[in-house]
Design a protein around this motif. Structure first.
Motif, PDB file in Angstrom:
ATOM      1  N   MET A   1     107.465  51.625  64.480  1.00 56.85           N
ATOM      2  CA  MET A   1     108.912  51.669  64.537  1.00 56.85           C
ATOM      3  C   MET A   1     109.355  53.046  64.041  1.00 56.85           C
ATOM      4  O   MET A   1     108.864  53.540  63.041  1.00 56.85           O
ATOM      5  N   HIS A   2     110.275  53.632  64.759  1.00 56.45           N
ATOM      6  CA  HIS A   2     110.796  54.935  64.380  1.00 56.45           C
ATOM      7  C   HIS A   2     111.632  54.811  63.114  1.00 56.45           C
ATOM      8  O   HIS A   2     112.236  53.772  62.851  1.00 56.45           O
ATOM      9  N   HIS A   3     111.687  55.889  62.345  1.00 55.88           N
ATOM     10  CA  HIS A   3     112.414  55.847  61.075  1.00 55.88           C
ATOM     11  C   HIS A   3     113.892  55.499  61.272  1.00 55.88           C
ATOM     12  O   HIS A   3     114.456  54.741  60.488  1.00 55.88           O
ATOM     13  N   ALA A   4     114.511  56.015  62.312  1.00 58.37           N
ATOM     14  CA  ALA A   4     115.931  55.715  62.551  1.00 58.37           C
ATOM     15  C   ALA A   4     116.132  54.215  62.774  1.00 58.37           C
ATOM     16  O   ALA A   4     117.109  53.633  62.288  1.00 58.37           O
ATOM     17  N   GLN A   5     115.206  53.576  63.467  1.00 59.36           N
ATOM     18  CA  GLN A   5     115.293  52.137  63.693  1.00 59.36           C
ATOM     19  C   GLN A   5     115.084  51.368  62.386  1.00 59.36           C
ATOM     20  O   GLN A   5     115.774  50.392  62.116  1.00 59.36           O
ATOM     21  N   ARG A   6     114.114  51.799  61.592  1.00 54.10           N
ATOM     22  CA  ARG A   6     113.870  51.149  60.288  1.00 54.10           C
ATOM     23  C   ARG A   6     115.099  51.277  59.403  1.00 54.10           C
ATOM     24  O   ARG A   6     115.495  50.332  58.740  1.00 54.10           O
ATOM     25  N   THR A   7     115.702  52.455  59.389  1.00 49.58           N
ATOM     26  CA  THR A   7     116.889  52.675  58.569  1.00 49.58           C
ATOM     27  C   THR A   7     118.016  51.750  59.013  1.00 49.58           C
ATOM     28  O   THR A   7     118.696  51.149  58.180  1.00 49.58           O
ATOM     29  N   HIS A   8     118.202  51.596  60.311  1.00 49.74           N
ATOM     30  CA  HIS A   8     119.231  50.691  60.832  1.00 49.74           C
ATOM     31  C   HIS A   8     118.947  49.252  60.383  1.00 49.74           C
ATOM     32  O   HIS A   8     119.855  48.536  59.955  1.00 49.74           O
ATOM     33  N   GLU A   9     117.686  48.828  60.463  1.00 46.72           N
ATOM     34  CA  GLU A   9     117.315  47.474  60.041  1.00 46.72           C
ATOM     35  C   GLU A   9     117.565  47.278  58.545  1.00 46.72           C
ATOM     36  O   GLU A   9     118.031  46.219  58.110  1.00 46.72           O
ATOM     37  N   VAL A  10     117.259  48.282  57.748  1.00 47.51           N
ATOM     38  CA  VAL A  10     117.479  48.176  56.299  1.00 47.51           C
ATOM     39  C   VAL A  10     118.974  48.114  56.003  1.00 47.51           C
ATOM     40  O   VAL A  10     119.398  47.340  55.140  1.00 47.51           O
ATOM     41  N   ARG A  11     119.783  48.872  56.722  1.00 44.07           N
ATOM     42  CA  ARG A  11     121.238  48.790  56.532  1.00 44.07           C
ATOM     43  C   ARG A  11     121.736  47.371  56.799  1.00 44.07           C
ATOM     44  O   ARG A  11     122.569  46.848  56.065  1.00 44.07           O
ATOM     45  N   ARG A  12     121.227  46.741  57.867  1.00 46.14           N
ATOM     46  CA  ARG A  12     121.614  45.351  58.154  1.00 46.14           C
ATOM     47  C   ARG A  12     121.134  44.405  57.058  1.00 46.14           C
ATOM     48  O   ARG A  12     121.861  43.503  56.660  1.00 46.14           O
ATOM     49  N   LEU A  13     119.923  44.617  56.566  1.00 42.93           N
ATOM     50  CA  LEU A  13     119.395  43.816  55.469  1.00 42.93           C
ATOM     51  C   LEU A  13     120.271  43.950  54.233  1.00 42.93           C
ATOM     52  O   LEU A  13     120.587  42.964  53.556  1.00 42.93           O
ATOM     53  N   VAL A  14     120.685  45.169  53.929  1.00 43.61           N
ATOM     54  CA  VAL A  14     121.549  45.408  52.771  1.00 43.61           C
ATOM     55  C   VAL A  14     122.873  44.667  52.934  1.00 43.61           C
ATOM     56  O   VAL A  14     123.328  43.968  52.020  1.00 43.61           O
ATOM     57  N   ALA A  15     123.512  44.790  54.091  1.00 41.12           N
ATOM     58  CA  ALA A  15     124.801  44.112  54.319  1.00 41.12           C
ATOM     59  C   ALA A  15     124.651  42.596  54.199  1.00 41.12           C
ATOM     60  O   ALA A  15     125.470  41.929  53.559  1.00 41.12           O
ATOM     61  N   THR A  16     123.593  42.046  54.779  1.00 44.46           N
ATOM     62  CA  THR A  16     123.355  40.601  54.721  1.00 44.46           C
ATOM     63  C   THR A  16     123.106  40.139  53.293  1.00 44.46           C
ATOM     64  O   THR A  16     123.658  39.128  52.844  1.00 44.46           O
ATOM     65  N   THR A  17     122.297  40.873  52.562  1.00 51.01           N
ATOM     66  CA  THR A  17     121.978  40.488  51.182  1.00 51.01           C
ATOM     67  C   THR A  17     123.183  40.678  50.278  1.00 51.01           C
ATOM     68  O   THR A  17     123.428  39.843  49.399  1.00 51.01           O
ATOM     69  N   PHE A  18     123.948  41.749  50.476  1.00 44.95           N
ATOM     70  CA  PHE A  18     125.183  41.909  49.710  1.00 44.95           C
ATOM     71  C   PHE A  18     126.091  40.695  49.936  1.00 44.95           C
ATOM     72  O   PHE A  18     126.685  40.175  48.994  1.00 44.95           O
ATOM     73  N   ALA A  19     126.192  40.225  51.173  1.00 45.82           N
ATOM     74  CA  ALA A  19     127.014  39.038  51.466  1.00 45.82           C
ATOM     75  C   ALA A  19     126.466  37.820  50.716  1.00 45.82           C
ATOM     76  O   ALA A  19     127.229  37.058  50.114  1.00 45.82           O
ATOM     77  N   ASP A  20     125.148  37.636  50.739  1.00 44.84           N
ATOM     78  CA  ASP A  20     124.518  36.522  50.016  1.00 44.84           C
ATOM     79  C   ASP A  20     124.794  36.586  48.512  1.00 44.84           C
ATOM     80  O   ASP A  20     124.889  35.554  47.852  1.00 44.84           O
TER      81      ASP A  20
END
Length: 87
Positions: A1-20
């Motif tokens: 996975m390219h770094h830009a894609q990983r970074t995008h996935e981590v941003r989504r993980l952060v938003a989801t976990t912040f919501a939790d």
């Protein structure tokens, strides 16, 4: 996975976990790049009531409450996910 894609996935993980974790407006956070000894080592995501730090080498995101206590540690998707071959 390219770094830009990983970074995008981590941003989504952060938003989801912040919501939790009950963060108001969990998708509204500031982001900064972390450098250690002159090398890129991760990213920091800061909201009004929580912080997340993505440690690249450890392949984990640590979430902290406003008082600095660790709220959660999450391992993002494996870093060696194969991408489909170009046709």
């Amino acid at each position: 996975m390219h770094h830009a894609q990983r970074t995008h996935e981590v941003r989504r993980l952060v938003a989801t976990t912040f919501a939790d974790l009950g963060v108001a407006e969990p998708e509204q956070f500031r982001e900064s790049i972390l450098i250690r000894d002159g090398s890129y080592c991760g990213r920091r995501f800061v909201s009004d009531s929580a912080t997340a730090i993505w440690f690249i080498e450890e392949n984990e995101v640590k979430f902290y409450r406003a008082d600095g206590r660790v709220a959660r540690v999450v391992e993002p998707a494996p870093r060696d996910i194969a991408l489909p071959a170009a046709a």
